[in-house]
Each structure stands twice: as C-alpha cells, then as structure tokens.
Design an enzyme around this catalytic site. Sequence first.
Site, PDB file in Angstrom:
ATOM      1  N   MET A 195     -39.222  -7.876   1.352  1.00 44.87           N
ATOM      2  CA  MET A 195     -39.954  -9.345   0.926  1.00 44.87           C
ATOM      3  C   MET A 195     -39.338 -10.737   1.979  1.00 44.87           C
ATOM      4  SD  MET A 195     -40.842  -8.479  -2.961  1.00 44.87           S
ATOM      5  CE  MET A 195     -40.779 -10.373  -3.668  1.00 44.87           C
ATOM      6  N   GLU A 211     -34.502  -2.373   1.096  1.00 48.55           N
ATOM      7  CA  GLU A 211     -35.421  -2.001   0.269  1.00 48.55           C
ATOM      8  C   GLU A 211     -36.340  -3.481  -0.347  1.00 48.55           C
ATOM      9  OE1 GLU A 211     -32.185   1.286  -0.943  1.00 48.55           O
ATOM     10  OE2 GLU A 211     -32.160  -0.047  -1.577  1.00 48.55           O
ATOM     11  N   CYS A 212     -37.079  -3.180  -0.826  1.00 48.18           N
ATOM     12  CA  CYS A 212     -38.025  -4.121  -2.190  1.00 48.18           C
ATOM     13  C   CYS A 212     -37.095  -5.669  -1.816  1.00 48.18           C
ATOM     14  CB  CYS A 212     -37.448  -3.520  -3.405  1.00 48.18           C
ATOM     15  SG  CYS A 212     -38.221  -4.154  -4.642  1.00 48.18           S
ATOM     16  N   GLY A 213     -36.833  -6.289  -2.459  1.00 42.58           N
ATOM     17  CA  GLY A 213     -36.288  -7.157  -2.277  1.00 42.58           C
ATOM     18  C   GLY A 213     -36.038  -8.153  -0.900  1.00 42.58           C
ATOM     19  N   SER A 250     -39.104  -0.733   2.537  1.00 46.19           N
ATOM     20  CA  SER A 250     -39.930  -0.200   1.704  1.00 46.19           C
ATOM     21  C   SER A 250     -39.920  -0.614   0.681  1.00 46.19           C
ATOM     22  CB  SER A 250     -39.681   1.427   1.818  1.00 46.19           C
ATOM     23  OG  SER A 250     -40.571   1.815   0.648  1.00 46.19           O
TER      24      SER A 250
END
Length: 446
Positions: free
Chosen positions: A341, A336-338, A428
């Site tokens: 990344m 998720e997100c971080g 995502s």
Amino acid sequence: MGAALNGARCPAVLVTAAASGQGKTTVTAALARLHARQGRRVYVFKCGPDFLDPQWHQIASGTPAHPLDLWMTGEQDTRARLHAAALEADLILVEGAMGLFDGTPSAADLAERLGLPVLAVVDASAMAATFGALALGLQHYRPGLRWAGVLANRVASERHAQLLQGGLRTPEHWLGAIHRVSVRVGDQSLLPERHLGLVSAPELADRMQRLDAAADALAATPLGRMTLQDWQRWAVDFAPPDAEQETPPLLAGRTVAVARDAAFCFIYQANIDCLRRLGAQVVFFSPLQDAALPPCDALWLPGGYPELHAERLAANQALRDSLAAHVAQGRPVWAECGGMMALCDAITLADGTRHAAWGLLPGAVRMQRRLAALGPQQLDLDGDVLRGHTFHYSTLESSAPILTRTTRPAGVHGAGEAVYRHGSIHASYFHAWFPSSPAAIARLLT
C-alpha cells in the site's frame, strides 16, 4: 525451573472460547503476566495467523510468542516449537483463534492432536444458567478433548458469579469470574481494538499497567490462585519433533533491510529467524523516522498500518528518494499488504481523505469499512510453495503486471491475491510465513 527437570513434560492449556470477542487474549496475557511476575518462565503461542495478539503475549511473558497453525506453520514446526518451549518453561499457554471449533484446522484440532487441556473463557455478561449449558457443550461437542475448566468473563457482581457457578454440571470445572469493572481503563477495554484487531501493544505507553491490571483481576480467581503444583494436573508430554531439514544459505553474504515501526509492525519473528538461517544479515529501519535506507542488497516491507501514518510517510521525502534509488538500481523489494500500500501512488481513507504515497508501484489504494479479504493462502513460485494468509480492509487498482496469484488450500473457497511485478518490486496483499519455503523467499529477495 520445573520443566528443565522433567524434560519435555510441562503444564499447558489452550485458552479458547465459543466465539471471537469473549476475552481470550486478555485472559491469556493476564495469565502470562501473573506467572511472569512470580518469577516463572512462561511461553505463549497463538493459534492461527496473528501479528497483534502475540505482541501482547510477548510483553506479558517476557519471552518470544509465535503462531501455531497445523496448515500454515505445519505440524512439524508446531511440535518443534512446543517441544523447545517445554524444555525451558514452567508453563505453556496457547491462545485459540475464533471459537473452539471454528476454522480448518481449528483450535480443537490442535488441542486434540497435541493433547492440550482446554480452558474456556465465556463472556457471561448477558447470561446466568445458560453459562453451564454452553460450558457443557464446549466440553462434550467433540469427544476426547482434555478439559481444564471454564472461566466467566465480564461478570456483573458476586451474585451473578454465584448464578453462573451454580449452572455448571461439574463444580470443579469452575475456574472463577473476572468482573466487568476490573477489565476496563475508563471507558476503554484493557486491550483496545481497531479495524485489524487489537491496538498494537507498543503504541500504548501504559501497556504494562494494563497487563498488570488484568493479572490482578485474574489473581483473585481460583485459576489465578493455582500453584505450579496445581498446574501439574494439566501437564503435557511434548514429544521431540522429527529432525529438521537444514536451510541452505541461499542469502549468504546479502543484507536484507526490514521496515519496522508503528506503520510496519506485522512481522513474525520466525520470518526474521528464517532470513538469518538463509545466511542473510538483517538490518532494521523506520520509514517514519529514518531519512534513508541502511546499506542493503534487498528490502522487505511487511504489513502494518500505513493508512494511519500516511501523512508522515508522504512527508518523509528523503526516505522515499532512497527507496526510489534502491529500485532504480534493480535491487529486489518484497512488499506485503501494508508495505505494498505504501509503495502505491495514493491511499484514500474510508472517510474519503486522500494521501499521496511513495509512488513506486502504479496504483491507488482505497480503505473501506468492511473486510476485503480474509483467510489462508499459498504462493507457488515454480514449485516452491509459500504458505501464509490474507487479511485487509483495503482494495487496490493497479496497472502493474500480475506475475501470478495465490491460491486457497484445498477445500477452502475464495479468490487468491494478485502478486504484482514492477521492475525489481514484488508486491501482494499476501502475508508469507517464510519458514514454509525458505527457497521461495530467497527467490523474492535475489
């Protein structure tokens, strides 16, 4: 204590404001710390999706802090958590999000639905008699809200406080003033901020001293001097919720590893609880410090601040190799997100500095100084719908296949987030509230 004798009746307030940045979190945490220091059991909740404010509330109160959101977590979950808290608590605090009437659903919607008295915090640093007009408007803009009173924040002097108090139509609604000099540490606010909100509480070694300073400032106000007997005027009857649907043990016998450290700290405790109700054994590890994943069947990489720790993450080659082996074996990853990344090839910071990342998901992340996306989202996986939200300052260009996209709730405008599928990785910018669909989470982790 008192709540145990009175069933599910407990004093409670919604701490709100006219806008963000007025000091709601500081006041809520100060209230929690003040009463916890006096031996009272305080439960604190936060309106809407938020990872950072609840960290401060949990440290201040000594009890778990959870989000409440009539859409994301749902009314049933909201009522169940408040009822459970009321059975044990001497005091329940709910911090609003943004301004009292902002958002759909808003903090006012929650207060009206549950009968919570409203306590308004107003940054009065640049006003005098207008303070009274603002308080009057907040109280009466929507008929039917229970009103607790108003607290002035960032007040310059005793004379300033007198002018503010004199502007109120109803004098008994004055809950006091917190002076500007009492809510700072040197040139820094007591609860400092960065691009995603407050600085994570565990990062500050003096976090408890900061909370004590806030509690001391509040103790000098009429609100801070109230006894538990005084608080009974704001008691709320929290009705028992409907029977909860049983969670099937879809992850029984499986071990789920969860990244948790300063780089990956956006974790709802309710998500961990949901994994355990699904039958999973949950183990934690630190990508910043550990050389290998713990033995596991699946991996959850939550959000956080990988951009602040990109150099250390890239330098931990042993951990990166362990992650690569996990993926090569076809074991599932939900990022998720971080977390997503960190899986990419590189992260470029807002100043142009480029750092290598783990290179397990094709694509490059670029940080920017303005918000890239914000708001509620939902993810439909073959009829199992996860609710959650998005909040990020970066963009991603990736060649990975897009499995699907999240959508906004009905009536909310804006694009959804891509959900990438690359081998055993699902990733995502979407932050999921696991209890909204345990079946969907089980699908992502098997």
